[in-house]
Design a protein around this motif. Structure first.
Motif, PDB file in Angstrom:
ATOM      1  N   HIS A 503      52.779  67.378 103.221  1.00  0.00           N
ATOM      2  CA  HIS A 503      53.924  66.448 102.347  1.00  0.00           C
ATOM      3  C   HIS A 503      53.592  65.095 101.942  1.00  0.00           C
ATOM      4  N   TRP A 504      54.850  64.534 101.396  1.00  0.00           N
ATOM      5  CA  TRP A 504      54.750  63.323 100.755  1.00  0.00           C
ATOM      6  C   TRP A 504      55.047  62.058 101.377  1.00  0.00           C
ATOM      7  N   THR A 506      55.141  59.286 104.153  1.00  0.00           N
ATOM      8  CA  THR A 506      54.033  58.347 104.819  1.00  0.00           C
ATOM      9  C   THR A 506      54.052  58.427 106.412  1.00  0.00           C
ATOM     10  N   LEU A 564      59.532  57.748 101.963  1.00  0.00           N
ATOM     11  CA  LEU A 564      59.227  58.239 100.441  1.00  0.00           C
ATOM     12  C   LEU A 564      58.696  56.779  99.754  1.00  0.00           C
ATOM     13  N   ASN A 570      50.099  58.942  98.738  1.00  0.00           N
ATOM     14  CA  ASN A 570      51.667  59.268  98.066  1.00  0.00           C
ATOM     15  C   ASN A 570      52.100  58.769  96.990  1.00  0.00           C
ATOM     16  N   GLY A 572      50.266  59.452  94.354  1.00  0.00           N
ATOM     17  CA  GLY A 572      50.181  60.486  93.408  1.00  0.00           C
ATOM     18  C   GLY A 572      49.138  59.866  92.462  1.00  0.00           C
ATOM     19  N   THR A 576      50.746  64.005  88.924  1.00  0.00           N
ATOM     20  CA  THR A 576      51.550  63.674  90.101  1.00  0.00           C
ATOM     21  C   THR A 576      51.602  62.355  90.148  1.00  0.00           C
ATOM     22  N   GLY A 579      54.327  60.185  92.323  1.00  0.00           N
ATOM     23  CA  GLY A 579      54.286  60.647  93.685  1.00  0.00           C
ATOM     24  C   GLY A 579      55.641  60.685  94.544  1.00  0.00           C
ATOM     25  N   ALA A 580      55.566  60.123  95.894  1.00  0.00           N
ATOM     26  CA  ALA A 580      56.890  60.185  96.678  1.00  0.00           C
ATOM     27  C   ALA A 580      58.042  59.546  96.035  1.00  0.00           C
ATOM     28  N   THR A 612      58.269  69.835  97.703  1.00  0.00           N
ATOM     29  CA  THR A 612      57.239  69.823  96.635  1.00  0.00           C
ATOM     30  C   THR A 612      56.514  70.923  96.237  1.00  0.00           C
ATOM     31  N   ARG A 616      50.258  70.602  96.533  1.00  0.00           N
ATOM     32  CA  ARG A 616      50.554  69.291  96.317  1.00  0.00           C
ATOM     33  C   ARG A 616      50.009  68.618  95.082  1.00  0.00           C
ATOM     34  N   TRP A 621      59.178  68.172  91.820  1.00  0.00           N
ATOM     35  CA  TRP A 621      59.698  67.210  92.781  1.00  0.00           C
ATOM     36  C   TRP A 621      61.085  67.884  92.903  1.00  0.00           C
TER      37      TRP A 621
END
Length: 755
Positions: A503-504, A506, A564, A570, A572, A576, A579-580, A612, A616, A621
């Motif tokens: 997952h994204w 942290t 996030l 994360n 990206g 991506t 990212g988060a 997501t 990955r 999103w």
């Protein structure tokens, strides 16, 4: 906020781009690869096709679509990418679905990959074609290419103009682009686009509504007979000992039976009844008296599969390492508190409305003409080739699909039809009845996901996932298996069984393990069902985060948003980028729009999820807020509203993207609450929609769907909605009733028991 456009994969071909004029009055545009073997023969009566599109002297632009059309209108989106840079007249666009051409590389439609994998190549094909046409016009009309502009398929300059079609009719000299020139082409920015980003009506709708669209089941050939199998007694592993067709012979039109001995093992225990119509074949199949050896799986049931999942997780047997950030083992040992939970999924069947079917005509020279709708033509070619048919003797004719959802990624029905046609010596139209279609389905794996979290200082410090299930790729396409992180080259894993666990959020320490369940692999062969691994990995992960938030006394939205933050990996990269924080944006959107956090009254709650899917590396999103009401007396759940948001970078066709997000979400809701297949005595017990009960119109909730446009490179939209809904509903049920249900489907009995 704008993110840089970057292609998701390299160009489809390293050959130069060619523009050539055909003597028949067509201009072929695409990478310089002409079809060979069977595909060349299939186009022999038409204008020489190129990889991407043809322009005809009458102005028609025929776009070659290598992806399967199964209701997602993929041809329209791909054509929009090409037409944007070609600057053509959209009204002249026509679609041609490619059967098989090795120049396209991997022929597969799934994984939400279609637009993502082809947008850049098609855009560049359009741009190169436009440049070449302008240069050709300058040569014919005088002046230089800089003197001319293009609009709506007409090249104009110096008081002169010529349409693309008229230019083709004049004849032009070839123009080649090197690979470096193709890469150097400048493409339009988001602000300059006129076709991409527009909700243009789907090109395939007229044919589908007026009845001219051709599906596999519509195929009719002179002299063909019909074949349909008798229902086998177990899902996999049975063999036929003897057949008595004395009762079948009493049915008018019945010709014979065929015991299908499949050397590839795509199916087992099938006996085909052959007749002059489908109905007569079905009646005859039901009349056959067959004696079987049930094989090794006759005693297996769903409980045994889940028990084996649990054993594999507990013992760590045959585990593969998918993710290993930080030191999860040390993190758990040092945690203030360790939370644990186990999540399970049941039996889910594809059951597209058009059952599996394939028509095969073997010509006198041994050529197999195969007519079907399929999502994985490359596999079709490989499996039929493995039956001993030379590649140049295989001609696959692609048709529209009356539903796919991953079922037509498998090719068993093609193999069955080929073997039957070879035995019968006539063209054969093979159709699985609804009953057989369900019983021999390659179901979504029944998965178990064991979660552990180490909490420290009021935060999630450590995240540990261990899951077990059957692996679809190990059965269907072992080449898709990838080495795990152990460093042992012999240890491979199926990413489609575990994607989503990476997952994204942290978290300092993360570890993800998975095992393949050999019991399930043999007894209930797995397939790729819409959303694949993220369907159960996100159900577990997003449900578990909700549980942790309540244990910490923190709002689940607040906990998610705090993690996030886009830190480290994360943030990206490439497609991506962002990212988060992009995931946080869609999550905030659904929370704000749904009324999350407001007082809804007794027995009603809103749950959240943020996902997501699928991989990955090409994340889309997506977030969901589910508003549900729970009847505490019965445990019955009513979904009042689903609020959804998605960021796919750029929505090539926004209406199409919204439709995919909506359809995926409703599929996810159906899986979450209503689809409860039964597997007992080695067999799927459901035969039709009386006992296997997907969502009906009366179950439809209110829907609020929003797309967040960030002008990034397009990613996929077919599957993320499916993965987002189940955890959101489970979390909403807890908010409404305090019942935490950790297994799918969520039935009233489970809710009541959890209160």
């Amino acid at each position: 906020m704008t993110y840089q456009d970057k292609p998701a994969q390299p160009e489809l071909s390293r050959r130069g781009f060619l523009v050539a004029s055909a003597a028949t009055g067509a201009l072929s545009l695409g990478y310089g690869v002409m079809p060979t073997g069977a595909d060349a023969a299939s186009h022999a009566a038409s204008i020489s096709p190129s990889m991407f599109y043809d322009i005809h002297a009458d102005g028609r632009i025929v776009v070659h679509i290598p992806k399967a059309e199964m209701g997602q209108h993929v041809g329209t989106a791909l054509s929009q990418a090409l037409a944007e840079e070609l600057e053509c007249d959209w009204s002249k666009i026509e679609l041609a679905y490619v059967g098989f051409n090795p120049a396209f590389g991997l022929h597969i439609t799934g994984g939400s990959w279609s637009v993502n994998w082809t947008f850049d190549a098609l855009s560049r094909a359009g741009a190169a074609g436009r440049i070449a046409l302008v240069e050709a016009a300058a040569e014919k009309l005088g002046g230089t290419a800089a003197d001319y502009t293009v609009e709506n398929g007409v090249i104009s300059g110096g008081g002169k103009s010529v349409s693309y079609g008229d230019l083709v009719a004049m004849g032009i000299e070839p123009r080649a682009f090197s690979e470096d020139e193709m890469k150097a082409l400048s493409l339009k920015g988001a602000g300059d686009r006129k076709i991409v980003g527009q909700s243009i009506p789907a090109l395939d709708i007229p044919a589908k509504t007026n009845g001219t669209a051709k599906y596999g089941i519509d195929v009719q050939l002179d002299g063909m007979v019909y074949a349909t199998p008798a229902e086998p007694p177990v899902r996999y592993g049975a063999s036929v000992k003897s057949v008595d067709d004395s009762k079948a012979k009493m049915i008018k039109g019945y010709e014979r039976y065929v015991i299908v001995n499949d050397p590839l093992g795509t199916q087992t225990g099938l006996v085909m009844a052959i007749a002059d119509s489908y109905w007569n074949a079905k009646q005859a199949a039901e009349a056959l008296q067959i004696d079987y050896d049930l094989g090794p799986n006759a005693a297996v049931d769903l409980a045994a599969i889940h028990a084996e999942n649990a054993r594999l997780i507990e013992t760590g047997e045959a585990t593969r390492l998918f993710l290993n950030d930080g030191d999860a083992d040390a993190g758990l040992a040092a945690a203030d508190k360790v939370m644990e939970a186990v999540y399970e999924t049941g039996v889910n069947i594809h059951a597209p409305l058009e059952p599996m079917n394939c028509t095969v005509d073997i010509s006198a020279d041994g050529t197999y003409n195969i007519y079907a709708g399929n999502q994985f033509q490359t596999l079709v070619m490989g499996l039929v080739g493995a039956l001993g048919v030379a590649p140049e003797k295989i001609m696959f004719h692609q048709h529209m699909l009356g539903g796919g959802f991953g079922r037509r990624l498998d090719c068993d029905y093609v193999v069955m039809a080929c073997l039957t046609a070879k035995e019968v010596g006539k063209p054969v139209k093979m159709v699985y009845s609804r009953e057989v279609d369900m019983q021999v389905d390659f179901t979504r794996p029944a998965a178990t996901v064991a979660m552990k979290a180490g909490l420290k200082g009021g935060k999630i410090d450590t995240w540990h996932v261990s899951s077990a299930s059957a692996w679809a790729s190990a059965r269907q396409a072992p080449a898709f298996l990838a080495p795990d992180l152990s460093g042992d080259p012999e240890k491979k894993l199926d990413g489609f069984a575990v994607n989503g666990a990476d997952h994204w959020y942290t978290m300092p320490n993360q570890k993800v393990l998975l095992s393949m369940n050999a019991v399930a692999q043999g007894a209930m062969p797995p397939g790729h069902l819409r959303s694949v691994g993220p369907g159960w990995q996100f159900f577990a992960g997003e449900s578990f985060i909700d549980e942790i938030a309540h244990d910490l006394g923190v709002d689940p939205l607040e906990l998610r948003m705090s993690m996030l933050d886009g830190a480290g990996k994360n943030a990206g990269a490439g497609i991506t980028t962002g990212g988060a924080k992009r995931l946080a944006a869609v999550l905030k959107s659904v929370a704000d729009r749904s009324g999350y956090g407001s007082d809804l009254g007794e027995g009603r709650g809103i749950g959240l999820s943020a996902v997501t899917a699928q991989e990955r590396a090409s994340a889309s999103w997506t977030a969901c807020a589910a508003d549900v009401t729970v009847d505490k007396a019965t445990g019955a759940v009513k979904v009042n509203k689903l609020t959804l948001a998605m960021d796919v970078g750029t929505s090539v066709n926004p209406t199409g993207v919204k439709a995919q997000l909506t359809g995926g979400a409703l599929w996810g809701m159906s899986i979450a609450l209503l689809e409860d297949g039964t597997f007992e005595n080695g067999a799927i017990q459901d035969r039709n929609f009386d006992t296997y009960t997907p969502m009906r119109m009366s179950d439809l909730p209110e829907l609020d769907v929003e797309l967040l446009e960030v002008n990034g490179y397009p990613t996929g939209c077919g599957e993320p909605g499916t993965t987002a809904v189940a955890p959101a509903i489970a979390n909403a049920i807890f908010a409404a009733s305090g019942a935490r249900v950790r297994s799918l489907p969520i039935t009233p009995e489970k809710v009541k028991a959890a209160m």
